[in-house]
Write a protein that holds these residues in place. Structure first.
Motif, PDB file in Angstrom:
ATOM      1  N   ASP A  86       0.829  -1.210   0.000  1.00  0.00           N
ATOM      2  CA  ASP A  86       0.000   0.000   0.000  1.00  0.00           C
ATOM      3  C   ASP A  86       0.861   1.256   0.000  1.00  0.00           C
ATOM      4  O   ASP A  86       0.379   2.365   0.236  1.00  0.00           O
ATOM      5  N   GLY A  87       2.139   1.090  -0.266  1.00  0.00           N
ATOM      6  CA  GLY A  87       3.052   2.226  -0.299  1.00  0.00           C
ATOM      7  C   GLY A  87       3.735   2.486   1.014  1.00  0.00           C
ATOM      8  O   GLY A  87       4.766   3.169   1.065  1.00  0.00           O
ATOM      9  N   GLU A  88       3.166   1.935   2.098  1.00  0.00           N
ATOM     10  CA  GLU A  88       3.770   2.105   3.410  1.00  0.00           C
ATOM     11  C   GLU A  88       4.181   0.774   4.042  1.00  0.00           C
ATOM     12  O   GLU A  88       5.186   0.701   4.750  1.00  0.00           O
ATOM     13  N   THR A  89       3.361  -0.244   3.817  1.00  0.00           N
ATOM     14  CA  THR A  89       3.688  -1.588   4.308  1.00  0.00           C
ATOM     15  C   THR A  89       3.693  -2.533   3.121  1.00  0.00           C
ATOM     16  O   THR A  89       2.985  -2.306   2.118  1.00  0.00           O
ATOM     17  N   THR A  90       4.445  -3.619   3.242  1.00  0.00           N
ATOM     18  CA  THR A  90       4.600  -4.563   2.122  1.00  0.00           C
ATOM     19  C   THR A  90       4.576  -5.990   2.647  1.00  0.00           C
ATOM     20  O   THR A  90       5.173  -6.306   3.677  1.00  0.00           O
ATOM     21  N   ALA A  91       3.861  -6.856   1.902  1.00  0.00           N
ATOM     22  CA  ALA A  91       3.801  -8.278   2.233  1.00  0.00           C
ATOM     23  C   ALA A  91       4.336  -9.080   1.057  1.00  0.00           C
ATOM     24  O   ALA A  91       4.143  -8.701  -0.112  1.00  0.00           O
ATOM     25  N   GLU A  92       5.006 -10.197   1.371  1.00  0.00           N
ATOM     26  CA  GLU A  92       5.627 -11.034   0.345  1.00  0.00           C
ATOM     27  C   GLU A  92       4.819 -12.318   0.129  1.00  0.00           C
ATOM     28  O   GLU A  92       4.287 -12.901   1.076  1.00  0.00           O
ATOM     29  N   PHE A  93       4.776 -12.772  -1.132  1.00  0.00           N
ATOM     30  CA  PHE A  93       4.101 -14.013  -1.483  1.00  0.00           C
ATOM     31  C   PHE A  93       5.028 -15.205  -1.219  1.00  0.00           C
ATOM     32  O   PHE A  93       6.262 -15.083  -1.289  1.00  0.00           O
ATOM     33  N   PRO A  94       4.448 -16.389  -0.984  1.00  0.00           N
ATOM     34  CA  PRO A  94       5.268 -17.596  -0.858  1.00  0.00           C
ATOM     35  C   PRO A  94       5.711 -18.094  -2.232  1.00  0.00           C
ATOM     36  O   PRO A  94       5.208 -17.613  -3.270  1.00  0.00           O
ATOM     37  N   ASP A  95       6.606 -19.037  -2.257  1.00  0.00           N
ATOM     38  CA  ASP A  95       7.073 -19.646  -3.510  1.00  0.00           C
ATOM     39  C   ASP A  95       6.049 -20.696  -3.921  1.00  0.00           C
ATOM     40  O   ASP A  95       6.192 -21.887  -3.628  1.00  0.00           O
ATOM     41  N   ARG A  96       5.003 -20.230  -4.629  1.00  0.00           N
ATOM     42  CA  ARG A  96       3.911 -21.124  -5.028  1.00  0.00           C
ATOM     43  C   ARG A  96       3.410 -20.730  -6.405  1.00  0.00           C
ATOM     44  O   ARG A  96       3.631 -19.607  -6.876  1.00  0.00           O
ATOM     45  N   THR A  97       2.717 -21.654  -7.044  1.00  0.00           N
ATOM     46  CA  THR A  97       2.039 -21.375  -8.307  1.00  0.00           C
ATOM     47  C   THR A  97       0.549 -21.256  -8.014  1.00  0.00           C
ATOM     48  O   THR A  97      -0.058 -22.172  -7.441  1.00  0.00           O
TER      49      THR A  97
END
Length: 618
Positions: A86-97
């Motif tokens: 959202d420009g202030e906080t960031t979340a990362e995706f897992p290694d998945r398809t």
């Protein structure tokens, strides 16, 4: 709520949805002019096809547990290295398809309670602000999709494609149409036993969906059915205007004690502003009306209303599925839990006795359609009105505004040459608005040369209009939908459209009788006479030694007194909202009856009263 940005709650228009209860699919209707652009995938030639489709920023619980963002992957996509920010906080995706539509969340266990989609856990930090956010889905340093929302209402989901908000858990029913041979049509107050008959005939199930409930006659029928092993379930609104009455509270308590499953929709997780339908499913019968389950409504003691009983398993099963979906939603609170710590409003007594002018009738029909709001009812009604060729007869308590979408459709039909009559309620609480609307409609029709007339009701043989009905050519629509924007988009409502000239003719006959009731000499007593009678009665109360209240089946209908000078009976009056209404149409007739009653013995009076009560129950 999120503490990162101030929470601003805005009222929004709910979407009209399509689909079935197994998943909420929102129709892609045009966004309002001030809506933010829908989410779009990036234009890079090698961009993955993934789109932000929805967000749930403002759960009810403190701290917003359960926030999620829904993403649609058109093709199998490996999301290693992807982020959501959202420009202030960031979340990362897992290694998945991933493929199809999934929900992503920092707190997946909480999010699963709010979405039917598979939930993919994210790592890192992401807080969706209640006041608004701009979200970016990124693959490395490339933006794949972006979307924005503003002012998230509590417990509502933003659909980025449609540009709308909808309550979490809202259904998406389509109209259900069934071939049918006949229907039993009735009106109130003329047929106070119509609903009772359907309940008493049930062997397997009785599912009642309503707004309010205080009918002791229907209560007795439900308790008897439950005692006979019938599955009896009652679902009501938990926050009706004016509150739950003490009379209703006592009624629901007895039902619950008698083994009836009683639930009220209440609390922060309610999906709709009001649960406002009036229906019963009794085995394979569906009973739908415009009236609440109380003496003034289905009891035939006050309101003009329309109703129908359909013996049709397709309609009954669809209505049963709706009852199950609403009854099992988490806002449906069992009575014993709901009542804890609550106080209940005093109930007004009800009410009058009216002759049966229109008997119930079994009529041939070609088909019946079940309509549900907010899912499909308004759009379905507009479609029928748009197709009108001959006539439109509308009977409503009130119409919300001149810009009402249903009224706009009616005026468009009038401009095509369709004959239109609009009959509005004349009760004190809507009289001023309805007089103004009728004058405006009649003025517009006169200027345009339309065959349209609007009239405010002068009640005859009923107390007030409570109908929510419309006849379009040879189709009659009966149900709970008031013609205002809030009911169309914010309430749970149920209607049935009956296709066939016989059904339309039955309700049209009643409509025309009500429409013409103000033209003759047989009018209700003028307010001045009522006021004089009330004043005289109030003066007589100064001589009262004892007042005894009498009624039928626990319903206060009138009262009597004994004077200081003699054990003589005085005329009986009906009390409603502090006004004294004579039980008969003419003051002279009433006084004559009172004079006759003075000569009766106590035993004769009791016998007459018991006979009247027996007639009411049959």
């Amino acid at each position: 709520m999120s503490t990162l940005r101030p929470a601003v709650i805005a009222l929004v228009v709910l979407p009209v949805a399509i689909g079935v209860a197994s998943g909420v699919t929102v129709a892609a209707t045009p966004a309002p002019a001030d809506a933010t652009p829908a989410a779009t995938p990036a234009n890079a030639p090698n961009a993955s096809t993934a789109t932000l489709v929805a967000a749930y920023p403002n759960p009810v619980a403190d701290g917003d547990p359960g926030e999620f963002v829904a993403i649609r992957f058109e093709t199998p996509t490996n999301v290693s290295g992807w982020t959501l920010t959202d420009g202030e906080t960031t979340a990362e995706f897992p290694d998945r398809t991933l493929e199809g539509t999934v929900a992503v969340s920092i707190r997946p266990a909480d999010a699963r309670a709010h979405t039917p989609h598979p939930v993919v856990p994210l790592s890192g930090r992401l807080r969706l602000a209640d006041g608004g956010d701009r979200l970016e889905l990124r693959a490395g340093d490339r933006t794949v999709s972006s979307a924005r929302y503003r002012n998230a209402p509590e417990s509502e989901r933003r659909d980025f494609v449609a540009g709308t908000w909808s309550p979490i858990g809202s259904t998406g029913y389509e109209p259900v149409r069934a071939d049918a041979d006949d229907a039993r049509v009735f009106v109130l107050p003329d047929a106070p036993n119509a609903v009772l008959k359907g309940i008493r005939a049930a062997d397997e199930r009785v599912l009642l969906g309503g707004y309010t409930f205080s009918s002791e006659r229907i209560e007795a029928a439900l308790l008897e059915a439950a005692a006979d092993g019938v599955d009896v379930r009652v679902l009501l609104d938990g926050a009706p205007v004016g509150g739950v009455s003490d009379r209703q509270a006592r009624t629901l308590g007895r039902l619950a004690d008698g083994g009836v499953d009683v639930r009220l929709l209440s609390g922060p997780h309610t999906r709709y502003r009001h649960h406002h339908p009036k229906y019963v499913v009794a085995d394979d019968r569906a009973i739908v009306s415009t009236e609440n389950f109380k003496p003034a409504g289905t009891g035939g003691m006050s309101s003009r209303g329309w109703g129908v009983t359909l013996e049709n398993d397709r309609i009954a099963d669809a209505l049963g599925a709706l009852h199950r979906d609403d009854r099992t939603w988490r806002a449906a609170t069992p009575w014993e839990e709901y009542r804890q710590g609550r106080t209940f409003a005093e109930a007004d007594p009800a009410l009058g006795e009216y002759d049966t002018e229109y008997e119930p009738d079994r009529v041939a029909i070609d088909a019946a359609s079940l309509l549900v709001a907010p899912d499909n009812a308004a759009a379905a009604l507009v479609g029928r009105i748009d197709a009108a060729d001959d006539r439109i007869l509308v009977q409503q308590v009130r119409i919300g505004s001149r810009d009402n979408r249903l009224l706009r459709a009616v005026l468009e039909a009038a401009s095509r040459g369709v004959r239109v009559r609009i009959h509005l309620g004349g009760s004190w609480y809507v009289r001023e608005d309805n007089d103004a609307l009728a004058a405006w409609l009649n003025g517009r029709a006169s200027e345009a040369g339309w065959d349209l007339e609007a009239r405010v009701d002068e009640a005859d043989n009923y107390e007030k209009i409570h109908t929510k009905g419309v006849i379009v050519d040879d189709t009659a629509v009966v149900g709970s939908l008031n013609w205002d924007a809030s009911a169309q988009s914010n309430n749970r409502e149920v209607l049935v459209a009956l296709e066939g000239p016989e059904a339309a003719a039955y309700y049209a006959t009643v409509f025309e009788g009500d429409w013409d009731s103000g033209d003759g000499n047989d009018r209700p007593l003028p307010a001045g006479i009522l006021a004089a009678a009330a004043a005289a009665t109030a003066a007589a109360l100064l001589l009262v030694r004892r007042i005894g209240f009498v009624g039928r089946n626990g319903v206060l209908t009138d009262w009597r007194w004994r004077s200081l000078l003699a054990e003589e009976r005085a005329p009986q009056f009906l009390v409603e909202f502090g006004r004294f209404h004579l039980l008969d149409e003419r003051l002279e007739d009433r006084l004559a009856r009172a004079g006759d009653e003075l000569d009766r013995s106590d035993d004769q009076v009791a016998a007459a009263r018991d006979a009247r009560a027996a007639e009411f129950v049959l």
